[in-house]
Design an enzyme around this catalytic site. Sequence first.
Site, PDB file in Angstrom:
ATOM      1  N   ARG A 283       1.012  -1.207   0.091  1.00 27.39           N
ATOM      2  CA  ARG A 283       0.039   0.009   0.018  1.00 27.39           C
ATOM      3  C   ARG A 283       0.902   1.201   0.141  1.00 27.39           C
ATOM      4  O   ARG A 283       2.213   1.172   0.735  1.00 27.39           O
ATOM      5  CB  ARG A 283      -0.946   0.185   1.181  1.00 27.39           C
ATOM      6  CG  ARG A 283      -2.047  -0.931   1.220  1.00 27.39           C
ATOM      7  CD  ARG A 283      -2.940  -0.685   2.585  1.00 27.39           C
ATOM      8  NE  ARG A 283      -2.271  -1.060   3.645  1.00 27.39           N
ATOM      9  CZ  ARG A 283      -1.900  -0.072   4.545  1.00 27.39           C
ATOM     10  NH1 ARG A 283      -1.784   1.420   4.214  1.00 27.39           N
ATOM     11  NH2 ARG A 283      -1.008  -0.139   5.669  1.00 27.39           N
ATOM     12  N   ASP A 508      -5.782  -6.012  58.343  1.00 28.05           N
ATOM     13  CA  ASP A 508      -4.256  -5.485  57.874  1.00 28.05           C
ATOM     14  C   ASP A 508      -4.781  -4.058  57.432  1.00 28.05           C
ATOM     15  O   ASP A 508      -5.981  -3.620  57.201  1.00 28.05           O
ATOM     16  CB  ASP A 508      -3.761  -6.222  56.709  1.00 28.05           C
ATOM     17  CG  ASP A 508      -2.777  -5.616  55.910  1.00 28.05           C
ATOM     18  OD1 ASP A 508      -1.875  -4.994  56.740  1.00 28.05           O
ATOM     19  OD2 ASP A 508      -2.876  -5.443  54.618  1.00 28.05           O
ATOM     20  N   ASP A 689      -3.662  -8.134  52.536  1.00 24.82           N
ATOM     21  CA  ASP A 689      -3.218  -8.054  51.003  1.00 24.82           C
ATOM     22  C   ASP A 689      -1.990  -8.667  50.615  1.00 24.82           C
ATOM     23  O   ASP A 689      -1.656  -9.133  49.707  1.00 24.82           O
ATOM     24  CB  ASP A 689      -3.457  -6.673  50.356  1.00 24.82           C
ATOM     25  CG  ASP A 689      -2.310  -5.706  51.042  1.00 24.82           C
ATOM     26  OD1 ASP A 689      -2.035  -6.000  52.175  1.00 24.82           O
ATOM     27  OD2 ASP A 689      -1.605  -5.281  50.023  1.00 24.82           O
TER      28      ASP A 689
HETATM   29  C1  GDG Z   1      -1.215  -4.803   7.958  1.00 25.63           C
HETATM   30  C2  GDG Z   1       0.014  -4.583   8.787  1.00 25.63           C
HETATM   31  C3  GDG Z   1       0.254  -6.944   8.654  1.00 25.63           C
HETATM   32  C4  GDG Z   1      -1.571  -5.812  -2.090  1.00 25.63           C
HETATM   33  N1  GDG Z   1      -1.967  -5.248  -3.213  1.00 25.63           N
HETATM   34  C5  GDG Z   1      -2.860  -5.788  -3.986  1.00 25.63           C
HETATM   35  C6  GDG Z   1      -3.043  -7.007  -3.163  1.00 25.63           C
HETATM   36  N2  GDG Z   1      -2.392  -6.821  -1.888  1.00 25.63           N
HETATM   37  C7  GDG Z   1      -2.599  -7.831  -0.752  1.00 25.63           C
HETATM   38  C8  GDG Z   1      -1.321  -8.520  -0.476  1.00 25.63           C
HETATM   39  C9  GDG Z   1      -1.324  -8.972   0.851  1.00 25.63           C
HETATM   40  C10 GDG Z   1      -2.246  -7.662   1.567  1.00 25.63           C
HETATM   41  O1  GDG Z   1      -2.658  -6.820   0.470  1.00 25.63           O
HETATM   42  C11 GDG Z   1      -1.030  -6.511   2.259  1.00 25.63           C
HETATM   43  O2  GDG Z   1      -0.808  -7.203   3.357  1.00 25.63           O
HETATM   44  P1  GDG Z   1       0.419  -6.436   4.313  1.00 25.63           P
HETATM   45  O3  GDG Z   1       0.759  -7.464   5.202  1.00 25.63           O
HETATM   46  O4  GDG Z   1       1.704  -6.818   3.395  1.00 25.63           O
HETATM   47  O5  GDG Z   1       0.355  -5.138   4.574  1.00 25.63           O
HETATM   48  P2  GDG Z   1      -0.985  -4.347   5.258  1.00 25.63           P
HETATM   49  O6  GDG Z   1      -1.979  -4.001   4.238  1.00 25.63           O
HETATM   50  O7  GDG Z   1      -0.230  -2.909   5.766  1.00 25.63           O
HETATM   51  O8  GDG Z   1      -1.457  -5.006   6.659  1.00 25.63           O
HETATM   52  C12 GDG Z   1       0.882  -5.581   8.223  1.00 25.63           C
HETATM   53  C13 GDG Z   1      -1.172  -7.269   8.072  1.00 25.63           C
HETATM   54  O9  GDG Z   1      -1.998  -6.115   8.434  1.00 25.63           O
HETATM   55  C14 GDG Z   1      -1.551  -8.499   8.469  1.00 25.63           C
HETATM   56  O10 GDG Z   1      -1.644  -8.624  10.051  1.00 25.63           O
HETATM   57  O11 GDG Z   1       1.316  -7.874   8.214  1.00 25.63           O
HETATM   58  O12 GDG Z   1       2.004  -5.274   8.798  1.00 25.63           O
HETATM   59  O13 GDG Z   1       0.551  -3.212   8.246  1.00 25.63           O
HETATM   60  O14 GDG Z   1      -2.248  -9.895   1.174  1.00 25.63           O
HETATM   61  O15 GDG Z   1      -1.502  -9.683  -1.365  1.00 25.63           O
HETATM   62  N3  GDG Z   1      -4.210  -7.586  -3.377  1.00 25.63           N
HETATM   63  C15 GDG Z   1      -4.803  -7.610  -4.545  1.00 25.63           C
HETATM   64  N4  GDG Z   1      -4.328  -6.421  -5.454  1.00 25.63           N
HETATM   65  C16 GDG Z   1      -3.481  -5.852  -5.032  1.00 25.63           C
HETATM   66  O16 GDG Z   1      -3.135  -4.671  -5.814  1.00 25.63           O
HETATM   67  N5  GDG Z   1      -5.622  -8.638  -5.064  1.00 25.63           N
END
Ligand code: GDG
Length: 735
Positions: A283, A508, A689
Amino acid sequence: MSKTIIVSNRLPLQVKLNENKLEITPSVGGLATGMKSVHKEGDGIWIGWSGLTEEELDESLSKKVDTAVAKENCAAVNLTQCDIDNFYYGFSNRTLWPLFHYFMEYTEFEKDFWESYKAVNQKFAEVVLENLEDGDNVWVHDYQLLLLPQLIKEKKPDTSIGFFLHIPFPSYEIFRTFPWREELLTGMLGADLIGFHTYDYERHFLSSIKRILRLDVKFNEVVYHDRIVKVDSFPMGIDYKKFHQASVSHTKMNVKERSELQKRLDDHIQSSVDTKLILSIDRLDYTKGIPNRIRAFEYFLNKYPEFKEKVRLIMLSVPSRSNVPQYQLLKKETDELVGRINGQFATVSWTPIWYFYRSMPFNNLIDLYTSADVALITPVRDGMNLVAKEYVATRTKKDGVLILSEMAGASKEMNEALMINPNNFEQIADAIKQALEMPVEEQIARNTILQKRLERYSVEKWAHEFMKSLDATKNLGQVIVSEKLDTKLTNQMIEDYKKSKSSLILLDYDGTLSGFQDNPQNANPDMELFQLLDALNNQPNTDMVIISGRDKETFEKWFGNKEYSLITDHGVWLKKRNKDWEALERLKNDWMENIRPILETFVDRTPGTFIEEKKYSLAWHYRKADPELAQIRTMELNTVLTSLISNNDLTVLKGNKVIEIKSSSVNKGRAASRLLSLKNYDFIFTIGDDWTDEYMFEEVPENAYTIKVGFKKTKAKYYVKDTNEVRKLLTKFID
Ligand code: GDG
């Protein structure tokens, strides 16, 4: 049958309004997949915001949303545009997100945001409570809902509640700057199990709990009122099968079936034998280290010019929170950097960076993952990072190299990746070169290990392990040997008291009748306590005795003009009702000259600690000291003292945040036995306690009512929560 209620900011559904018609599609994100089995079990239900504000929905549409989400076993929390602006874009994304990712300069502490955050957490609580039945479990997700566990626990104390934080929990030094830090921590402590991705986040959280709330933490358990809250790490996995299988099918595709994107990627790959693709996906967020990555790639091209025209960086940046100012700035910075570098290095047949600012469908994601020789994941802070894991999962031939920032939670379990510090361009440039030149056998060796773990610890397994752990917390309370003094037991006790002909009530003082103060001298009795004690002392056939480790002088000052019976200095002095003080023990105190200098060296080296000097004992108090330093010092002091006093008639007592050295022959138990030998009591009640009260609990006869204040290990039969409950309980003795 009991069910699990899952709660997250957003529902696992895409709800869209198209010309007044609702379109609902289930989302396919990692969390939705992981929770699938939990959601499906029993009548599981998922609660969250639908994505449409109240302003976008009139009453009939709103009803339609409710019915449509209910079909997917979901329930919607209704939020207004103002909620979204202040709670979501405001407090969640302009306060908590930057602060928890160590971006203090971006963090806005806005009172209005905070008020909205509290109000929206309350809205979530209401929907949860509407759907909650006895025996249900609740699993709350992420930083938008930190207050929710407590809001549910208050109303439904018997519900098992789990909480998982998907982002980092910052170090105490960062967290302490937060104006409403106590509220956030107590909000989270409403849960019975609190999960983080890594052990580092877990220990940062526990450190804030110890330092800010001053609670006792034993290993990974927090004693909070009359509950034990378990804290643990559960590194989230991915839907390994889905990514791996998609990539297997992808390799079987013939040319015609390939996507446009894949064809372009193939063109690049086929343009020369030694051409390579480097991939990044995230993102567009300032935590993901995007500008750093581009600059490091520029540094690499300058340092190793032999890779020009051969290597291309493909960056997929998914638009995110684009109405928050920092995200707009980041977008501008990224556009400019990509433009500058492409302008500087491009040739007629080659541009160094392919930059996509959009999201892509899943099959394009697989095109990218499977075509890239290297994944370059460089966040400056990241809770976990699932992209790193997804890249490895798609490598069906086990080739490919993952370069991963050590600031991502995933780095803790992906040792076989090439680890980099995202601020060290030299290191990143060298890692890119190493990755591009890595022999394929080495790539396979590294990925074999990585894939095994990813396959084993999938997102489903993660959810399952969490739920198993939440289930296990139901037995935690049983470690405590005493039983809660509930209404039924209290009534029975008061009935016994009313029937008795002669009662002894041993109370106490500190931590029982009066709460803890930083300075012991400030814990003097208040009006309400005097009234309560006066009334209790005037009860017929009742001997009320306050029995304390305090010195005689302090008690004389506080209670000298009262008719109470008092025992001080752990049992050295006794003042019977309307009588003078008498010494129960004859004690020497010449040993103090030798012990005092030792305690002084501990005071000098442990800021916040002090010595309380009593006639017959010396106490070293550490309640104001740093809890971790104090823990080390108490162990040290204990060792020093134990070796010193072995030949003297002295004992070291560990009280509540105090170590006291006193004569072995004196303790509250001995004093209590003296009292018991003077009269024939048919009702005995003792309450205290800390450790020193345990002597009392041991000495009194089996049929006595022994009560511990607080949720601690004890020889007492029953426990009550805190000093407020003690006062309420004592009122019941009064007619
Ligand atoms: C938060 C925490 C933690 C991305 N672009 C596209 C797409 N994605 C999917 C990826 C992945 C997910 O989005 C991104 O997950 P991340 O873990 O890398 O990052 P965050 O969104 O910041 O998530 C992070 C997570 O929560 C889980 O606990 O790991 O640290 O910040 O799955 O594949 N999917 C599609 N198109 C895209 O353009 N379809």
